[in-house]
Design a protein around this motif. Structure first.
Motif, PDB file in Angstrom:
ATOM      1  N   ARG A 119       0.910  -0.829   0.355  1.00 54.78           N
ATOM      2  CA  ARG A 119       0.274   0.157   0.206  1.00 54.78           C
ATOM      3  C   ARG A 119       1.223   1.106  -0.234  1.00 54.78           C
ATOM      4  NH1 ARG A 119      -2.878  -2.797   3.781  1.00 54.78           N
ATOM      5  NH2 ARG A 119      -2.114  -1.577   5.643  1.00 54.78           N
ATOM      6  N   LEU A 120       2.307   1.227   0.480  1.00 53.80           N
ATOM      7  CA  LEU A 120       2.613   2.949   1.237  1.00 53.80           C
ATOM      8  C   LEU A 120       3.877   2.647  -0.424  1.00 53.80           C
ATOM      9  CD1 LEU A 120       3.812   4.074   2.787  1.00 53.80           C
ATOM     10  CD2 LEU A 120       6.419   2.516   3.084  1.00 53.80           C
ATOM     11  N   ASP A 121       3.446   1.827  -1.541  1.00 53.49           N
ATOM     12  CA  ASP A 121       4.230   1.732  -2.893  1.00 53.49           C
ATOM     13  C   ASP A 121       3.176   2.464  -4.119  1.00 53.49           C
ATOM     14  OD1 ASP A 121       6.864   0.862  -2.277  1.00 53.49           O
ATOM     15  OD2 ASP A 121       6.791  -0.723  -2.522  1.00 53.49           O
ATOM     16  N   LYS A 122       2.745   1.880  -3.072  1.00 50.72           N
ATOM     17  CA  LYS A 122       1.381   1.752  -4.650  1.00 50.72           C
ATOM     18  C   LYS A 122       0.971   3.646  -4.677  1.00 50.72           C
ATOM     19  CE  LYS A 122      -3.468   1.559  -5.793  1.00 50.72           C
ATOM     20  NZ  LYS A 122      -5.514   0.672  -4.833  1.00 50.72           N
ATOM     21  N   TYR A 123       0.765   4.017  -3.485  1.00 49.98           N
ATOM     22  CA  TYR A 123       0.071   5.608  -3.139  1.00 49.98           C
ATOM     23  C   TYR A 123       1.520   6.399  -3.333  1.00 49.98           C
ATOM     24  CZ  TYR A 123      -4.643   3.894  -1.608  1.00 49.98           C
ATOM     25  OH  TYR A 123      -5.303   2.766  -1.943  1.00 49.98           O
ATOM     26  N   ALA A 124       3.006   5.690  -2.644  1.00 52.13           N
ATOM     27  CA  ALA A 124       3.293   6.791  -2.535  1.00 52.13           C
ATOM     28  C   ALA A 124       4.219   7.379  -4.448  1.00 52.13           C
ATOM     29  CB  ALA A 124       4.643   6.407  -2.164  1.00 52.13           C
ATOM     30  N   ALA A 125       3.984   6.468  -4.834  1.00 53.59           N
ATOM     31  CA  ALA A 125       3.872   6.574  -6.676  1.00 53.59           C
ATOM     32  C   ALA A 125       2.472   6.975  -7.627  1.00 53.59           C
ATOM     33  CB  ALA A 125       4.156   5.130  -6.709  1.00 53.59           C
ATOM     34  N   SER A 126       1.741   7.928  -6.588  1.00 50.42           N
ATOM     35  CA  SER A 126       0.736   7.865  -7.038  1.00 50.42           C
ATOM     36  C   SER A 126       0.464   9.179  -7.610  1.00 50.42           C
ATOM     37  CB  SER A 126      -0.661   7.941  -6.336  1.00 50.42           C
ATOM     38  OG  SER A 126      -1.749   9.129  -6.839  1.00 50.42           O
ATOM     39  N   GLU A 127       0.392   9.847  -9.302  1.00 48.79           N
ATOM     40  CA  GLU A 127       0.206  11.342  -9.479  1.00 48.79           C
ATOM     41  C   GLU A 127      -0.583  11.909  -8.726  1.00 48.79           C
ATOM     42  OE1 GLU A 127      -0.492  11.671 -13.533  1.00 48.79           O
ATOM     43  OE2 GLU A 127       1.257   9.942 -13.868  1.00 48.79           O
ATOM     44  N   ASN A 128      -0.523  11.547  -8.053  1.00 48.69           N
ATOM     45  CA  ASN A 128      -2.121  12.595  -6.734  1.00 48.69           C
ATOM     46  C   ASN A 128      -1.016  12.981  -6.028  1.00 48.69           C
ATOM     47  OD1 ASN A 128      -4.136  13.738  -5.460  1.00 48.69           O
ATOM     48  ND2 ASN A 128      -6.398  12.318  -6.477  1.00 48.69           N
ATOM     49  N   VAL A 129      -1.232  14.491  -5.656  1.00 48.55           N
ATOM     50  CA  VAL A 129      -1.108  15.023  -4.339  1.00 48.55           C
ATOM     51  C   VAL A 129      -1.192  14.335  -3.023  1.00 48.55           C
ATOM     52  CG1 VAL A 129       0.099  17.299  -3.350  1.00 48.55           C
ATOM     53  CG2 VAL A 129      -0.086  16.897  -6.075  1.00 48.55           C
ATOM     54  N   PHE A 130      -2.680  14.182  -3.034  1.00 45.80           N
ATOM     55  CA  PHE A 130      -2.972  13.585  -1.928  1.00 45.80           C
ATOM     56  C   PHE A 130      -3.341  12.483  -1.744  1.00 45.80           C
ATOM     57  CE2 PHE A 130      -5.825  17.174  -3.910  1.00 45.80           C
ATOM     58  CZ  PHE A 130      -5.922  18.225  -2.890  1.00 45.80           C
ATOM     59  N   ASN A 131      -2.680  11.938  -2.514  1.00 43.74           N
ATOM     60  CA  ASN A 131      -2.829  10.354  -1.932  1.00 43.74           C
ATOM     61  C   ASN A 131      -1.440  10.485  -1.024  1.00 43.74           C
ATOM     62  OD1 ASN A 131      -4.916   9.302  -2.934  1.00 43.74           O
ATOM     63  ND2 ASN A 131      -3.879   8.065  -5.298  1.00 43.74           N
ATOM     64  N   ARG A 132      -0.017  10.856  -2.170  1.00 43.75           N
ATOM     65  CA  ARG A 132       1.262  10.966  -1.573  1.00 43.75           C
ATOM     66  C   ARG A 132       1.087  11.571   0.108  1.00 43.75           C
ATOM     67  NH1 ARG A 132       2.031  13.012  -6.589  1.00 43.75           N
ATOM     68  NH2 ARG A 132       3.349  14.749  -5.677  1.00 43.75           N
ATOM     69  N   GLN A 133       0.296  12.816   0.152  1.00 43.98           N
ATOM     70  CA  GLN A 133       0.631  13.725   1.521  1.00 43.98           C
ATOM     71  C   GLN A 133      -0.036  12.602   2.369  1.00 43.98           C
ATOM     72  OE1 GLN A 133      -2.148  16.803   1.229  1.00 43.98           O
ATOM     73  NE2 GLN A 133      -0.557  18.277   0.149  1.00 43.98           N
ATOM     74  N   MET A 134      -1.209  11.398   2.187  1.00 40.10           N
ATOM     75  CA  MET A 134      -1.730  10.881   3.083  1.00 40.10           C
ATOM     76  C   MET A 134      -0.806   9.508   3.311  1.00 40.10           C
ATOM     77  SD  MET A 134      -4.545   7.869   2.358  1.00 40.10           S
ATOM     78  CE  MET A 134      -3.945   7.210   0.581  1.00 40.10           C
ATOM     79  N   VAL A 135       0.232   9.281   2.270  1.00 39.81           N
ATOM     80  CA  VAL A 135       1.035   8.097   2.407  1.00 39.81           C
ATOM     81  C   VAL A 135       2.551   8.757   3.686  1.00 39.81           C
ATOM     82  CG1 VAL A 135       3.326   7.555   1.940  1.00 39.81           C
ATOM     83  CG2 VAL A 135       1.732   7.442   0.231  1.00 39.81           C
ATOM     84  N   ALA A 136       2.320  10.050   3.770  1.00 46.04           N
ATOM     85  CA  ALA A 136       3.392  10.795   4.724  1.00 46.04           C
ATOM     86  C   ALA A 136       2.740  10.694   5.668  1.00 46.04           C
ATOM     87  CB  ALA A 136       3.725  12.346   4.197  1.00 46.04           C
ATOM     88  N   ARG A 137       1.186  10.821   5.775  1.00 46.24           N
ATOM     89  CA  ARG A 137       0.471  10.788   7.254  1.00 46.24           C
ATOM     90  C   ARG A 137       0.390   9.615   7.861  1.00 46.24           C
ATOM     91  NH1 ARG A 137      -3.465  13.466   5.200  1.00 46.24           N
ATOM     92  NH2 ARG A 137      -2.603  15.382   4.694  1.00 46.24           N
TER      93      ARG A 137
END
Length: 925
Positions: free
Chosen positions: A25-43
């Motif tokens: 899940r971490l890899d999936k959302y960290a590679a997302s082009e959606n900024v909000f998904n990457r923010q969610m990963v950091a959170r």
């Protein structure tokens, strides 16, 4: 149909995520082009780490992905990541065995790198994260030296970005107290000194000035004086007013890191420049720091307090003070030797001559050599020196041996009880008690070495005709001033106070005409003269370094507690015949530079409010106790007029500030000056606005316990006035009164408690606000305890009967409930022996089982079940009282109200009256 398809798609998406591992899940959302998904990963990084914490390889994998996420091009993602770093670092610390060095290897480089990030938000977040990590001690010392400090030094290089440089300097200053003296001196201090001289960026200089005090306190006195003070002088004369203002704000902290000599000779003059700065904002900051700066002149030997040395024992402080006095404060506390003393020497240490005189006298009395004798001196209770005592000091100088001179008073010294008794007996005489401040008298230093003469056994009138001990010369101008004062006072000679003043001035005038070239008096006759004049006990004399004149104070402190010092408004120092120069002389002292004190006293000048700060009087009032402690009670005359001016200030905030600190000032001044000067002001505050009265009320016990018992009893009549407030809704005022009355019980006799405090307590028990009543129940129970313990316990029995009559049988249900509360408190706090409680209160308490109001019965059930039956008296003995309680509980268990049944049947955990009182079933409105 479209909505249904979207819903099905969402479900498929959720189900797919559930099938993924945490790392997937971490890899999936960290590679997302959606900024909000990457923010969610950091959170969610911390949650992911917790899921995989059992597997060391998975933990390392997550940390590696954090490193990759740190390279995200979106600033919001980087900022979000940095906010999580302190939490992740704490997790790594707690799981250190499974992931060693994880923080140092993966997280710290990110934090340090972000300090120079292009985005302001990312930089601010990383700065906050770094300080949080240092504060929680999550960064190893080695990492601080090798990874953090080098980066900060690089960021503060001359070619660095302006904003980054300013922020890096601020970080260096803030982290200095956290990393300690060693790292600060080696790595931070050199660059800090460079930044103080940054000619291009005044923002950098301003940051350095604002944090100058913190750096000084970390590196210590030596580095401060050698490296930092020259930079501080430059900053104080900076051409940007904001830099000078920052210097004024941190002046006290800088002063604390320097020795007394530099503080007096250099910093004082520097501070005077800031007070007279062209910028109003600088002057405003300087005046706000003036009181705290003056407080740094406090001397442990005179004020009983030492700043920055709280943890040291009194013996260590005594030794250290002596050493510091000899080594660092030579201009102020010099060692005087007869062979080294020039004829024009000015002695600045006010205790040198007199201590030597006292030691001579004590040595003669006990037969011990001077090096072994010590005299008990309370240097905070300083008497003043008449011309006769100067004669004694001068004549004793001839008897001194080299090596026996001491440069300062010891804070704590021992002596025989015989010597103590002798000093106590001779402490008071009418001359010192009634004397008024005399004009400045020039000291002829030659008299200290070549004094002579014999004392005259006759009275004062005959003293001028016979040979007398030598006295300091008084100039013709001074004699003329004395004659003019006497002439001005003679028309009012009928006034006893004026008559006493005339006698004092006449004695001083006669003393000025005595021959100073007579032979030195013998040791035995000198002791007799000391016994006659009562001057050998004087703990201090004031010799002004600048003017070489003695300072004669206007207060004698250390006398028997039954004697009352009388401060009369018609005192000579306030007499209209005094010129402005003479009035100013009465405010001279030698504890702090006079220029600083003069500026502090001018803070009450109305013109200051217009040219400096409208709240300057409030700042003056706020720091006055610290200034008073620094000057010592012997110099209270310097502050008395200022304090009275502040106490009558038109702004209630000024008077409120004084009201909150008057008890502290009373401790500093002692009972005599408190009774003379503070009690009238205290009485005025009692009649002031509620905003001012609350300051007096909050410390009522602290102030009254310092007064003599007779004076304390006078306030019994005024306590009732606290029940009346400007706003009846101000229930906190009455709650504070109840709190203070609990403390006041120990200060008054049982009769006074019954006659004066009891009516107030019963009134508060019936207050409209429940919070006031809860405190009042405690008050009444403590009152029952005190009165019952008195002999005979008549007052206690009468109070209990009044409680039964006024509350137990009250027609209002709230009164009957209050009676149960009082009984509960009496039981909980063991205010009455249980056998006495069973006789006096329990029968009336049990009758409330038939009360028609459920709230009363609920509280009764809780009191019997949770409080009364917990006592051994009712558990161990099978008495009629226990049987009555059990029968009452059984009746309550069959009550028609469900809450009454509940509390009578079970044993809830709550037994605190506050929780009972706030419960829904028993609270009243």
């Amino acid at each position: 149909e479209d909505l249904q398809e979207d819903a099905d798609g969402s479900l498929d998406f959720v189900s797919q995520d559930e099938m993924l591992t945490p790392l997937g899940r971490l890899d999936k959302y960290a590679a997302s082009e959606n900024v909000f998904n990457r923010q969610m990963v950091a959170r969610s990084l911390l949650d992911t780490l917790r899921e995989v914490c059992d597997d060391e390889r998975d933990c390392i994998a997550v940390l590696e992905r954090i490193s990759r996420l740190a390279d995200d091009s979106e600033p919001t993602v980087r900022a979000e990541l940095m906010e999580q770093v302190p939490h992740i670092a704490l997790f790594c610390q707690e799981n250190r065995p499974s992931i060693p060095y994880a923080f140092s290897k993966f997280l710290l480089p990110i934090v340090v790198r972000y300090l120079a990030d292009q985005n302001n938000q990312v930089r601010k977040t990383s700065q906050a994260a770094l300080l949080a990590l240092l504060e929680q001690e999550l960064i190893e010392r080695f990492d601080v030296e090798t990874k953090v400090c080098p980066v900060l030094i690089e960021l503060t290089a001359p070619d660095s970005n302006d904003d980054v440089k300013t922020e890096a300097v601020a970080i260096m200053c803030k982290m200095a107290p956290m990393v300690g003296k060693d790292i600060t001196e080696r790595l931070i201090l050199p660059r800090f000194c460079e930044m103080c001289c940054d000619c291009r960026m005044f923002h950098v200089r301003k940051v350095c000035a604002a944090n100058f005090g913190d750096i000084c306190s970390v590196v210590g006195q030596q580095a401060t004086e050698e490296m930092l003070l020259p930079r501080f002088f430059q900053l104080c004369s900076d051409n940007v007013w904001g830099v000078r203002k920052a210097c004024a704000e941190c002046f006290m902290a800088v002063s604390c890191a320097t020795c007394q000599e530099i503080r007096r000779t250099k910093l004082s003059a520097l501070f005077i420049n800031l007070i007279s700065d062209p910028s109003r904002w600088v002057r405003q900051a300087a005046f706000q720091s003036l009181g705290p700066f003056i407080s740094t002149f406090a001397n442990p030997s005179s004020s009983g307090q030492c700043f920055k040395e709280e943890s040291k024992s009194s013996e260590e402080m005594s030794v250290e003070n002596k050493n510091r006095t000899r080594d660092q404060e030579a201009p102020e506390d010099i060692q005087v030797r007869p062979e080294d003393t020039p004829s024009d020497l000015s002695v600045s240490n006010s205790s040198v001559i007199l201590e030597n005189m006292l030691e001579d006298h004590a040595a003669e009395a006990s037969g011990k050599p001077l090096g072994e004798i010590s005299v008990p001196l309370d240097s905070s209770l300083l008497c003043t020196l008449s011309s006769e005592s100067h004669q004694e000091a001068a004549s004793n100088e001839n008897d001194k041996k080299p090596g026996n001179y001491k440069s300062m008073l010891r804070p704590e010294v021992d002596t025989s009880s015989q010597d103590s008794a002798l000093l106590d007996q001779e402490l008071y005489n009418s001359f010192h008690f009634w004397r008024t401040p005399l004009p400045e008298i020039d000291l002829d230093i030659e008299l200290e070495q070549n004094s002579g003469g014999k004392p005259s056994p006759e009275g004062p009138e005959e003293a001028s005709e016979g040979p007398v001990p030598s006295s300091p010369n008084i100039t013709m101008a001074t004699r003329k001033e004395l004659e003019e004062m006497i002439e001005n006072l003679e028309p009012h000679i009928d006034d006893p106070d004026v008559k006493a003043q005339v006698e004092v001035l006449s004695a001083a005038l006669r003393a000025s005409s005595l021959d100073v070239h007579e032979e030195t008096i013998s040791v035995e006759k000198r002791s007799d003269l000391q016994d006659e004049l009562g001057i050998n006990e004087l703990p201090n004399c004031k010799i002004n370094q600048e003017d070489s004149v003695p300072l004669i104070s206007d207060a004698v402190e250390n006398m028997d507690s039954t004697l009352h010092y009388i401060h009369n408004d018609s005192d000579l120092s306030n007499n209209s015949s005094f010129s402005p120069d003479e009035e100013r002389r009465t405010k001279v002292q030698d504890v702090v530079p006079q220029a600083l004190l003069d500026q502090y006293l001018s803070m009450t000048d109305p013109s200051r409010a217009q040219t400096v700060d409208t709240e300057i009087a409030k700042h003056c009032a706020y720091s006055l106790p610290g200034v008073a402690l620094t000057l010592g009670r012997q110099n209270w005359h310097c502050l008395r007029e200022t304090y009275e001016t502040l106490a009558s200030d038109m702004q209630w905030k000024v008077r409120r500030t004084l009201a909150f600190s008057i008890h502290e000032l009373a401790v500093i001044l002692g009972d005599q000056l408190t009774a003379a000067d503070l009690v009238p002001i205290f009485n005025g505050f009692l009649k002031d606005l509620d905003e001012v009265r609350i300051g007096v009320l909050k410390h009522l016990h602290d102030f009254l316990k310092l007064l003599h018992i007779d004076k304390r009893r006078e306030y019994l009549y005024q306590l009732q006035e606290f029940l009346v407030t400007d706003n009846s809704r101000n229930w906190r005022f009455r709650a504070e009164l109840a709190e203070q009355l609990i403390l006041l019980l120990e200060l008054y006799s049982p009769r006074d408690v019954y006659d004066y405090l009891r009516p107030i307590a019963l009134n508060l028990c019936a207050d409209k606000v429940s919070s006031v009543r809860w405190i009042s129940y405690k008050l009444v129970s403590e009152m029952v305890k005190k009165l019952h313990a008195a002999t005979p316990p008549t007052f206690g029995v009468d109070l209990i009967n009044e409680l039964v009559e006024n509350f137990g049988r009250c027609p209002k249900w709230s009164g009957r409930q209050a009676f149960v509360f009082v009984c509960q408190t009496v039981i909980e706090d063991d205010c009455l022996p249980m056998d006495q409680f069973a006789v006096h209160l329990m029968p009336h308490l049990l009758t409330l089982a038939n009360d028609r109001v459920p709230n009363v019965r609920v509280l009764l059930a809780k009191t019997l079940r949770q409080t009364l039956l917990e006592k051994d008296y009712f558990l161990a003995s099978a008495s009629c009282h226990q049987e009555a309680v059990e029968q009452t509980i059984m009746a309550l268990q069959m009550d028609r109200d469900s809450d009454v049944k509940y509390f009578a049947s079970i044993h809830p955990a709550s037994t605190k009256i506050s929780e009972d009182a706030m419960s829904t079933a028993s609270s009243t409105y």
